[in-house]
Design a protein around this motif. Structure first.
Motif, PDB file in Angstrom:
ATOM      1  N   VAL A 130      -8.942  -1.251  14.623  1.00  0.00           N
ATOM      2  CA  VAL A 130      -8.911  -2.602  13.652  1.00  0.00           C
ATOM      3  C   VAL A 130      -8.725  -1.570  12.331  1.00  0.00           C
ATOM      4  N   ALA A 131      -9.334  -0.382  12.157  1.00  0.00           N
ATOM      5  CA  ALA A 131      -9.354   0.178  11.077  1.00  0.00           C
ATOM      6  C   ALA A 131      -7.780   1.041  10.933  1.00  0.00           C
ATOM      7  N   SER A 132      -7.114   1.305  11.920  1.00  0.00           N
ATOM      8  CA  SER A 132      -5.768   2.051  12.024  1.00  0.00           C
ATOM      9  C   SER A 132      -4.796   0.954  11.382  1.00  0.00           C
ATOM     10  N   PRO A 133      -4.576  -0.401  11.810  1.00  0.00           N
ATOM     11  CA  PRO A 133      -3.700  -1.094  11.220  1.00  0.00           C
ATOM     12  C   PRO A 133      -3.963  -1.559   9.659  1.00  0.00           C
ATOM     13  N   VAL A 134      -5.326  -1.301   9.068  1.00  0.00           N
ATOM     14  CA  VAL A 134      -5.971  -1.523   7.862  1.00  0.00           C
ATOM     15  C   VAL A 134      -5.123  -0.419   7.101  1.00  0.00           C
ATOM     16  N   VAL A 135      -5.031   0.958   7.529  1.00  0.00           N
ATOM     17  CA  VAL A 135      -4.309   1.915   7.040  1.00  0.00           C
ATOM     18  C   VAL A 135      -2.857   1.864   6.848  1.00  0.00           C
ATOM     19  N   ALA A 136      -2.254   1.277   8.227  1.00  0.00           N
ATOM     20  CA  ALA A 136      -0.941   1.105   8.278  1.00  0.00           C
ATOM     21  C   ALA A 136      -0.437   0.255   7.214  1.00  0.00           C
ATOM     22  N   GLY A 137      -1.355  -0.924   7.009  1.00  0.00           N
ATOM     23  CA  GLY A 137      -0.838  -1.763   5.934  1.00  0.00           C
ATOM     24  C   GLY A 137      -0.710  -1.174   4.494  1.00  0.00           C
ATOM     25  N   ILE A 138      -1.878  -0.353   4.335  1.00  0.00           N
ATOM     26  CA  ILE A 138      -1.902   0.391   3.141  1.00  0.00           C
ATOM     27  C   ILE A 138      -0.729   1.336   3.061  1.00  0.00           C
ATOM     28  N   VAL A 139      -0.144   1.864   4.034  1.00  0.00           N
ATOM     29  CA  VAL A 139       1.026   3.044   4.112  1.00  0.00           C
ATOM     30  C   VAL A 139       2.374   2.000   3.890  1.00  0.00           C
ATOM     31  N   CYS A 140       2.190   0.648   4.497  1.00  0.00           N
ATOM     32  CA  CYS A 140       3.496  -0.128   4.161  1.00  0.00           C
ATOM     33  C   CYS A 140       3.421  -0.593   2.714  1.00  0.00           C
ATOM     34  N   LEU A 141       2.266  -0.551   1.878  1.00  0.00           N
ATOM     35  CA  LEU A 141       2.397  -1.170   0.768  1.00  0.00           C
ATOM     36  C   LEU A 141       2.803   0.142  -0.247  1.00  0.00           C
ATOM     37  N   LEU A 142       2.634   1.270   0.080  1.00  0.00           N
ATOM     38  CA  LEU A 142       2.844   2.537  -0.730  1.00  0.00           C
ATOM     39  C   LEU A 142       4.430   2.617  -0.413  1.00  0.00           C
ATOM     40  N   SER A 149       6.596   0.284  -0.016  1.00  0.00           N
ATOM     41  CA  SER A 149       7.162  -0.666  -0.571  1.00  0.00           C
ATOM     42  C   SER A 149       7.461  -0.491  -2.191  1.00  0.00           C
ATOM     43  N   VAL A 150       6.319   0.230  -2.727  1.00  0.00           N
ATOM     44  CA  VAL A 150       6.374   0.505  -4.119  1.00  0.00           C
ATOM     45  C   VAL A 150       7.385   1.499  -4.848  1.00  0.00           C
ATOM     46  N   ILE A 151       7.833   2.430  -3.728  1.00  0.00           N
ATOM     47  CA  ILE A 151       8.761   3.702  -4.037  1.00  0.00           C
ATOM     48  C   ILE A 151      10.166   3.099  -3.995  1.00  0.00           C
ATOM     49  N   PRO A 152      10.787   3.206  -5.226  1.00  0.00           N
ATOM     50  CA  PRO A 152      12.161   2.839  -5.250  1.00  0.00           C
ATOM     51  C   PRO A 152      12.967   3.197  -4.141  1.00  0.00           C
ATOM     52  N   GLU A 153      13.890   2.651  -3.388  1.00  0.00           N
ATOM     53  CA  GLU A 153      14.915   3.052  -2.298  1.00  0.00           C
ATOM     54  C   GLU A 153      15.515   3.892  -2.736  1.00  0.00           C
ATOM     55  N   ALA A 154      16.005   4.256  -3.634  1.00  0.00           N
ATOM     56  CA  ALA A 154      16.789   5.640  -3.990  1.00  0.00           C
ATOM     57  C   ALA A 154      15.997   6.864  -3.883  1.00  0.00           C
ATOM     58  N   ARG A 155      14.757   6.608  -3.912  1.00  0.00           N
ATOM     59  CA  ARG A 155      13.801   7.789  -3.794  1.00  0.00           C
ATOM     60  C   ARG A 155      13.056   8.059  -2.705  1.00  0.00           C
ATOM     61  N   ARG A 156      13.168   7.090  -1.711  1.00  0.00           N
ATOM     62  CA  ARG A 156      12.082   6.889  -0.534  1.00  0.00           C
ATOM     63  C   ARG A 156      12.672   8.104   0.515  1.00  0.00           C
ATOM     64  N   LYS A 157      14.029   8.069   0.525  1.00  0.00           N
ATOM     65  CA  LYS A 157      14.358   9.232   1.649  1.00  0.00           C
ATOM     66  C   LYS A 157      14.116  10.539   1.141  1.00  0.00           C
ATOM     67  N   ASP A 158      13.874  10.977   0.183  1.00  0.00           N
ATOM     68  CA  ASP A 158      13.808  12.381  -0.360  1.00  0.00           C
ATOM     69  C   ASP A 158      12.151  12.506  -0.683  1.00  0.00           C
ATOM     70  N   LEU A 159      11.309  11.397  -0.809  1.00  0.00           N
ATOM     71  CA  LEU A 159      10.022  11.428  -1.304  1.00  0.00           C
ATOM     72  C   LEU A 159       8.991  11.250   0.045  1.00  0.00           C
ATOM     73  N   LEU A 160       9.482  10.262   0.612  1.00  0.00           N
ATOM     74  CA  LEU A 160       8.384   9.739   1.712  1.00  0.00           C
ATOM     75  C   LEU A 160       8.790  10.188   3.183  1.00  0.00           C
TER      76      LEU A 160
END
Length: 804
Positions: free
Chosen positions: A176-188, A190-201
């Motif tokens: 259960v704890a693992s999906p909580v972190v996966a959800g946090i990762v998804c939020l993080l 989503s807040v990075i502009p798509e133009a920078r995601r490939k370079d940063l994430l």
């Protein structure tokens, strides 16, 4: 290979694609077995199913993948290598660490992999959940030391979630704890502009944001909480200003930070000890592949820092996204009386190939801070050496559990290490004033004059003849104390424990019993001691101390003059079960289980059961007994009850050799052994190392392999290449009149090198001697040339006179 699931969800494989997130419930290759026969088959799944799911994630360009699954088999290469391919494809993988807590060394794969974000569980009071598995990782045992896991922890107890039908229900577990972190990762994400995601994430940069932003909890140590409780806002702030870089996790080893830095903070460094190894993870957010530009460098903060002898192990190639930096620390001999603190930092430079549009490679300098406590070398009687080398665990072999009364755990897979399932015993010994060091190399690789006791607990491997000879000499002539805690061994019982694994389509059979009694009997033969093949169970008391004998063995050979304790116990082995039923209440002699013996200058103690020291399935501990045995073996202090005249043997206990437990002939033991068919080598976890073991150490997993996620990189045989920053030096052997330090030791081999890189002898052998040899060679050549020139002149002079 077969492993277990961690949770209790549906026994089918579900793929749920939520936008760009793939969620796999806890079903990895899951089977639950009874020890002697398969009594239930639950949540069946196979490696191939997960490989299909992973391929689907890659084909559909997933961003985040959650795995609420796991098992102890980190050598399931099709699974492990596909996880590498997943992360190399820039998919961020989050996985539950396991529900085998509060036991240590119970990390589940793939959460124990460095390229995966491993998640542990806490409750709403920020306490580590009792069910959450603990570190360290056990891949590195016996010659190395495990990595810090989990990476972070999240709420995993009484979490409200939706039912499959309607409404909500409460769930608990790291699943259960693992999906909580996966959800946090998804939020993080989503807040990075798509133009920078490939370079940063990427998996490394996301792990950097999580571990650097986590809130460290008060109380739990690093192998319980990792970096601490995940913090969404702090991680967001890190990512908001993030630039691709490399870092080390953990970035600090502080001996003053207890209990977080356990077990390091529990025992200071001192001169003459085995190397203390701290294994860190390199997170390379600059690229899927990276390289270490130059050997790591130690920068002491003060002059005292020069007392620290330090060398490193690290991979030649960092892939995918992660690597390791193992730090081997020792105090030099000139620091034998030093008391104080050593501070400084280690720096290592990482670079990755340039990304598209960049003119040059990306570079970053990582730093690891050290704050170490140092004390004068303790007296010999207080120093204990723990034999780690002769311990075998799952994987790769089927090593059965030690207590056969435990039906829900088929394998002995917790690592059998001082800092895993023996961690409570370790703390007890430290509280009692003992200093415990770990030997991951053969018994020929330590100086017995430095230790009061060699402690051998629950060992499954064999022994080199040189080890047997050296140990005999160490005990009888050097005064080394020896304590052995054995386990059950019964061939008939082992044969009954076979089972067929549907996943690998093969029969599994134990490679040995709870301990390797035939090997131990060879080791103890020179002391006149041998164990039998009974599997004994029962309760007994010594001087008011209650004890539980759980699937232990019996002592069948013991010399006169020793002290031998017997108790009324039940034999539950396959060969003894019927006999017990017929002889209940008879006057048959009780089995011997505890023996204490003085021999030569040394002392030996043997006990037939290790469960009372092992926190895995312990019913009642016997720490009191261990302390009394250590007082005897190290200081010759004799407890009046243990050394009562009523248990002294005035005649030997004798048994024919053909009645001793025999080795199995139907198992190729060399496949699992570090001894059978292997070379006698001292590794870098010992004080002395055989010449030639340092430098390049290849662990080949395939030829001409190309790394997924990096085009055109052909590693060939370079995958997992190990490089060290020290080179071998040849020491004279004992036969040549050589010495090691101030004491001679003919058993430490013929060719050695030592870690002291500034020793005059080392400088001489590396530079002065080769230079002298080269200079001598040049002088010889010049002399020959001069002689030839003189002869030519004479011939010419003779010829001229004849012509005249």
């Amino acid at each position: 290979m077969t492993t277990w699931a961690m949770g209790h969800l549906l026994p089918v494989l579900l793929l749920v694609k939520i936008r760009n997130v793939l969620v796999l419930p806890q079903t990895r290759k899951s089977m639950l077995f009874d020890c002697s026969q398969i009594t239930s088959l639950l949540q069946i799944s196979y490696t191939s199913w997960f490989l299909d799911a992973f391929n689907y994630a890659i084909a559909t360009n997933m961003d985040v993948l959650n795995l609420s699954i796991g098992g102890p088999d980190y050598l399931d290469l099709p699974f492990v290598e596909k996880v590498w391919e997943i992360t190399a494809s820039n998919i961020i993988m989050v996985s539950a660490i396991g529900n085998d807590g509060p036991l240590y060394g119970t990390l589940n794969n793939p959460a124990d992999q460095s390229d995966v974000i491993g998640v542990g569980g806490i409750d709403y009071d920020d306490h580590i959940a009792s069910f959450s598995s603990r570190g360290m990782s056990t891949w590195e045992i016996p010659h190395g030391y495990g990595r810090v896991k989990p990476d972070v922890v999240a709420y995993g107890r009484d979490i409200i979630g939706s039912k499959i039908s309607t409404g909500c229900k409460s769930l608990s577990g790291t699943s259960v704890a693992s999906p909580v972190v996966a959800g946090i990762v998804c939020l993080l994400v989503s807040v990075i502009p798509e133009a920078r995601r490939k370079d940063l994430l990427n998996p490394a940069s996301m792990k950097q944001a999580l571990v650097e932003g986590a809130a460290k909890l008060t109380g739990p140590n690093m192998y319980e909480q990792g970096a601490g409780r995940v913090d969404l806002l702090e991680s967001y702030e890190i990512l908001k200003s993030y630039h691709p870089r490399a870092s080390i996790f953990p970035s600090i080893l502080d001996y003053n930070d207890c209990p977080y830095s356990w077990p390091f903070c529990r025992q200071p460094l001192y001169a003459g000890a085995m190397p203390v190894i701290f294994n860190t993870t390199i997170l390379n957010g600059m690229g899927v592949i990276g390289y270490i530009e130059s050997p790591p460098t130690w920068h002491p903060a003060n002059e005292e820092g020069n007392l620290l002898s330090i060398h490193f192990k690290y991979p030649n190639i960092i892939w995918p996204w992660t690597g390791y930096l193992a730090v081997h620390m020792q105090i030099k001999e000139e620091g034998a009386q030093f008391t104080g603190q050593i501070e400084g930092n280690i720096t290592v430079k990482i670079y990755s190939p340039a990304s598209p549009g960049e003119s040059g490679p990306r570079r970053s300098t990582c730093s690891l801070q050290l704050k170490l406590k140092v004390i004068p070398t303790p007296p010999r009687a207080k120093r204990i050496l723990w034999d780690q080398f002769h311990s075998i665990k799952y994987p790769p072999g089927y090593i059965p559990r030690d207590s056969l009364d435990v039906r829900n755990d088929i394998l002995d897979w917790h690592g059998d290490h001082l800092h895993t399932n023996f961690h409570i015993m370790y703390n007890m010994l430290r509280d009692a004033g003992y200093y415990i060091e770990t030997l991951g190399s053969p018994l020929t690789c330590f100086d017995a004059q430095q230790y009061g006791t060699l402690l051998m607990v629950d060992l499954e491997d064999d022994y080199f003849p040189e080890e047997i000879e050296k140990l005999r000499d160490d005990v009888i002539n050097t005064g080394l104390g020896l304590i052995v805690f054995a386990e059950w061994y019964n061939v008939d019982t082992m044969v009954k424990m076979r089972f067929f694994d549907d996943n690998t389509r093969s029969w599994w059979t134990p490679v040995t019993g709870g301990a390797n009694i035939p090997a131990l009997n060879n080791l103890l033969a020179s002391f006149g001691i041998a164990f039998g093949d009974k599997i004994l169970n029962g309760d007994f008391s010594i001087d008011g101390e209650q004890s539980r004998y759980a699937s232990g063995t019996n002592i069948v050979r013991f010399p006169a003059g020793g002290f031998l304790h017997t108790f009324p116990l039940l034999d539950s082995s396959e060969s003894g079960a019927t006999q017990n039923l017929l002889q209940t209440g008879s006057s048959k002699e009780d089995p011997a289980v505890l023996g204490l013996l003085e021999i030569g200058e040394g002392r030996v103690g043997v006990y037939g059961d290790s469960n009372c020291l092992d926190s895995s399935h312990m019913v009642t501990n016997c720490y009191w007994l261990l302390k009394k045995m250590l007082q005897f073996s190290s200081s010759n202090i004799k407890d009046p009850v243990l050394f009562s005249k009523f248990v002294k043997r005035y005649s030997p206990v004798i048994i024919d050799d053909n009645q001793l437990p025999s080795r199995r002939t139907d198992v190729n033991f060399s496949t699992y052994s570090s001894v059978i068919g292997k070379e006698l080598i001292c590794k870098s976890d010992s004080r002395y190392e055989v010449w030639g073991t340092k430098g390049y150490n290849l662990h080949v997993r395939g030829r001409n392999r190309r790394l997924p996620g990096y085009r055109g990189i052909d590693l060939g045989r370079g995958l997992n290449l190990t490089v060290e920053n020290t080179k071998p030096t040849r020491w004279r052997s004992a036969k040549e009149g050589g010495e090691l330090g101030s004491s001679k030791n003919k058993y430490l081999g013929g060719l050695f090198h030592k870690d002291e890189i500034d020793m005059p002898f080392l400088v001489a052998t590396r530079w002065i001697v080769p230079a002298g040899v080269a200079a001598s060679g040049v002088l010889v050549l010049i002399s020959i040339w001069r002689i030839r020139q003189k002869r030519r002149r004479r011939r010419r002079a003779t010829g001229s006179s004849r012509l005249a």
